[in-house]
Design a protein around this motif. Structure first.
Motif, mmCIF file in Angstrom:
data_model
loop_
_atom_site.group_PDB
_atom_site.id
_atom_site.type_symbol
_atom_site.label_atom_id
_atom_site.label_comp_id
_atom_site.label_asym_id
_atom_site.label_seq_id
_atom_site.Cartn_x
_atom_site.Cartn_y
_atom_site.Cartn_z
ATOM 1 N N THR A 125 2.458 -22.325 -4.538
ATOM 2 C CA THR A 125 2.472 -21.195 -5.102
ATOM 3 C C THR A 125 1.003 -20.598 -5.044
ATOM 4 O O THR A 125 0.822 -19.506 -4.827
ATOM 5 N N PHE A 126 0.019 -21.429 -5.657
ATOM 6 C CA PHE A 126 -1.332 -21.055 -6.013
ATOM 7 C C PHE A 126 -2.358 -21.576 -4.890
ATOM 8 O O PHE A 126 -3.529 -20.829 -5.004
ATOM 9 N N PHE A 127 -2.120 -22.539 -4.410
ATOM 10 C CA PHE A 127 -3.140 -23.002 -3.295
ATOM 11 C C PHE A 127 -2.693 -22.933 -1.758
ATOM 12 O O PHE A 127 -3.664 -23.110 -0.936
ATOM 13 N N GLU A 128 -1.727 -23.067 -1.525
ATOM 14 C CA GLU A 128 -1.281 -23.187 0.032
ATOM 15 C C GLU A 128 -1.622 -21.864 0.737
ATOM 16 O O GLU A 128 -1.150 -20.908 0.127
ATOM 17 N N GLU A 129 -2.065 -22.093 1.794
ATOM 18 C CA GLU A 129 -2.463 -20.575 2.581
ATOM 19 C C GLU A 129 -1.450 -20.490 3.682
ATOM 20 O O GLU A 129 -0.948 -21.634 4.282
ATOM 21 N N PRO A 130 -1.251 -19.450 4.133
ATOM 22 C CA PRO A 130 -0.109 -19.177 5.501
ATOM 23 C C PRO A 130 -0.802 -19.535 6.682
ATOM 24 O O PRO A 130 -0.913 -18.736 7.481
ATOM 25 N N THR A 131 -0.966 -20.870 6.834
ATOM 26 C CA THR A 131 -1.811 -21.427 7.889
ATOM 27 C C THR A 131 -0.741 -21.536 9.093
ATOM 28 O O THR A 131 0.301 -22.245 9.016
ATOM 29 N N LEU A 132 -1.023 -20.754 10.254
ATOM 30 C CA LEU A 132 -0.440 -21.150 11.396
ATOM 31 C C LEU A 132 -0.798 -22.308 11.961
ATOM 32 O O LEU A 132 0.245 -23.016 12.680
ATOM 33 N N LEU A 133 -2.081 -22.538 12.341
ATOM 34 C CA LEU A 133 -2.427 -23.916 12.972
ATOM 35 C C LEU A 133 -3.801 -24.450 12.166
ATOM 36 O O LEU A 133 -4.687 -23.708 11.820
ATOM 37 N N CYS A 134 -3.662 -25.716 11.985
ATOM 38 C CA CYS A 134 -4.969 -26.483 11.528
ATOM 39 C C CYS A 134 -5.190 -27.460 12.500
ATOM 40 O O CYS A 134 -4.260 -28.145 13.103
ATOM 41 N N ALA A 135 -6.449 -27.475 12.982
ATOM 42 C CA ALA A 135 -6.935 -28.348 14.135
ATOM 43 C C ALA A 135 -8.292 -29.082 13.740
ATOM 44 O O ALA A 135 -9.091 -28.523 12.831
ATOM 45 N N LYS A 136 -8.579 -29.933 14.254
ATOM 46 C CA LYS A 136 -9.864 -30.988 14.162
ATOM 47 C C LYS A 136 -10.347 -31.299 15.228
ATOM 48 O O LYS A 136 -9.942 -31.731 16.321
ATOM 49 N N LYS A 137 -11.567 -31.183 15.381
ATOM 50 C CA LYS A 137 -12.361 -32.155 16.498
ATOM 51 C C LYS A 137 -13.851 -32.560 15.985
ATOM 52 O O LYS A 137 -14.718 -32.002 15.319
ATOM 53 N N ASP A 138 -13.796 -33.970 15.618
ATOM 54 C CA ASP A 138 -14.716 -34.634 15.138
ATOM 55 C C ASP A 138 -15.070 -34.153 13.472
ATOM 56 O O ASP A 138 -14.267 -34.272 12.704
ATOM 57 N N SER A 139 -16.181 -33.485 13.354
ATOM 58 C CA SER A 139 -16.373 -32.940 11.878
ATOM 59 C C SER A 139 -15.956 -31.606 11.750
ATOM 60 O O SER A 139 -16.247 -30.876 10.755
ATOM 61 N N GLN A 140 -15.257 -30.815 12.832
ATOM 62 C CA GLN A 140 -15.219 -29.444 12.839
ATOM 63 C C GLN A 140 -13.611 -29.279 12.686
ATOM 64 O O GLN A 140 -13.002 -30.144 12.888
ATOM 65 N N SER A 141 -13.536 -28.345 11.703
ATOM 66 C CA SER A 141 -11.984 -28.004 11.543
ATOM 67 C C SER A 141 -11.722 -26.473 11.640
ATOM 68 O O SER A 141 -12.749 -25.690 11.518
ATOM 69 N N LEU A 142 -10.522 -26.125 12.212
ATOM 70 C CA LEU A 142 -10.114 -24.828 12.566
ATOM 71 C C LEU A 142 -8.834 -24.237 12.092
ATOM 72 O O LEU A 142 -7.898 -25.436 11.712
ATOM 73 N N LYS A 143 -8.720 -23.285 11.415
ATOM 74 C CA LYS A 143 -7.549 -22.738 10.840
ATOM 75 C C LYS A 143 -7.258 -21.316 11.516
ATOM 76 O O LYS A 143 -8.107 -20.729 11.803
ATOM 77 N N VAL A 144 -5.868 -20.857 11.626
ATOM 78 C CA VAL A 144 -5.470 -19.808 12.276
ATOM 79 C C VAL A 144 -4.309 -19.078 11.351
ATOM 80 O O VAL A 144 -3.656 -19.850 11.141
ATOM 81 N N PHE A 145 -4.515 -18.008 11.142
ATOM 82 C CA PHE A 145 -3.731 -17.171 10.209
ATOM 83 C C PHE A 145 -3.316 -15.805 11.038
ATOM 84 O O PHE A 145 -3.980 -15.378 11.838
ATOM 85 N N THR A 146 -2.052 -15.784 10.980
ATOM 86 C CA THR A 146 -1.379 -14.417 11.596
ATOM 87 C C THR A 146 -0.777 -13.451 10.433
ATOM 88 O O THR A 146 -0.088 -14.127 9.661
ATOM 89 N N PHE A 147 -0.858 -12.353 10.652
ATOM 90 C CA PHE A 147 -0.235 -11.361 9.509
ATOM 91 C C PHE A 147 0.277 -10.338 10.465
ATOM 92 O O PHE A 147 -0.205 -9.712 11.374
ATOM 93 N N PHE A 155 -0.490 -6.489 14.933
ATOM 94 C CA PHE A 155 -0.729 -7.869 14.778
ATOM 95 C C PHE A 155 -1.982 -8.330 14.461
ATOM 96 O O PHE A 155 -2.774 -8.394 15.276
ATOM 97 N N ASN A 156 -2.239 -9.076 13.301
ATOM 98 C CA ASN A 156 -3.651 -9.394 12.961
ATOM 99 C C ASN A 156 -3.504 -10.917 13.241
ATOM 100 O O ASN A 156 -2.905 -11.782 12.676
ATOM 101 N N VAL A 157 -4.878 -11.315 13.804
ATOM 102 C CA VAL A 157 -4.967 -12.693 14.131
ATOM 103 C C VAL A 157 -6.502 -12.988 13.541
ATOM 104 O O VAL A 157 -7.409 -12.526 13.717
ATOM 105 N N VAL A 158 -6.489 -13.929 12.547
ATOM 106 C CA VAL A 158 -7.802 -14.558 12.060
ATOM 107 C C VAL A 158 -8.077 -15.922 12.203
ATOM 108 O O VAL A 158 -6.869 -16.919 12.150
#
Length: 212
Positions: A125-147, A155-158
């Motif tokens: 309810t309070f912390f989870e994000e509507p994340t479509l994709l979580c990905a990692k590469k070494d020390s890098q992290s990536l998240k994708v959101f769509t609305f 169609f919005n892509v972040v």
């Protein structure tokens, strides 16, 4: 009412005629036996779910070395499993040991179950994000959101990426969904792939510029 355009994709049509970039290799993963995906283009939920699948795949295709990260999903499943284990053990214990001798153990299981479920609900309810994709590469992290708002054709892509310094870089773009479907509801893979590749390239360029 959801309004859809009828114009066909420029890039994909060009590829089919042998002109422009060939997107056939990345199209087949979302097709079954080379059959095109055709949906009810007036169903907003189906439209968004279909585009989400495309964005998920083409983002990973455009990012070299990134792999999908299932940590958050695994943690949610673990909490759910523990909650079910508490509930199941309470049922078995209550069946094998007559009341009231079983009360202490069953009470502990009930408390444990509701504690885990409450923590999971609170997090979602309070912390989870509507994340479509979580990905990692070494020390890098990536998240994708769509609305996509109800009855909207936008169609919005972040896309957000963070390096070892944990400093996030994000980019957001709005797209007209009329560009992604033919008039008969067939999904235009090539146009989605091209736009997502351009968006990822722009984000990586921004990240590299800031790191210099």
């Amino acid at each position: 009412e959801l309004k859809m355009g009828k114009k066909r994709v420029v890039r994909e049509d060009a590829a089919r005629r042998g002109k422009g970039p060939d997107t056939t290799s990345i199209m087949t993963a979302l097709e079954i036996e080379d059959k095109p995906i055709v949906i009810n283009q007036w169903d907003g939920a189906t439209v968004k779910n279909t585009l989400d699948d495309c964005v998920h795949k083409y983002t990973l295709d455009a990012l070299d070395g990134f792999e999908e990260d299932f940590f958050e999903t695994d943690m949610r499943l673990l909490v759910c499993f523990l909650g079910c284990a508490f509930a199941g053990f309470a049922c078995i214990w209550g069946f094998l040991v007559p009341h009231p001798a079983s009360t202490p153990v069953v009470s502990i299981c009930v408390i444990g179950y509701f504690t885990l479920v409450s923590l999971l609900s609170f997090y979602q309810t309070f912390f989870e994000e509507p994340t479509l994709l979580c990905a990692k590469k070494d020390s890098q992290s990536l998240k994708v959101f769509t609305f996509m708002e109800r009855y909207s054709t936008t169609f919005n892509v972040v896309i957000e990426v963070a390096g070892a310094d944990k400093k996030p870089h994000n980019i957001s773009e709005n797209y007209d969904i009329a560009n992604y479907f033919y008039g008969d509801g067939e999904l235009a893979h090539g146009n989605v792939a091209a736009d997502i590749e351009d968006l990822v390239a722009e984000l990586l360029k921004l990240q590299n510029k800031d790191s210099e």
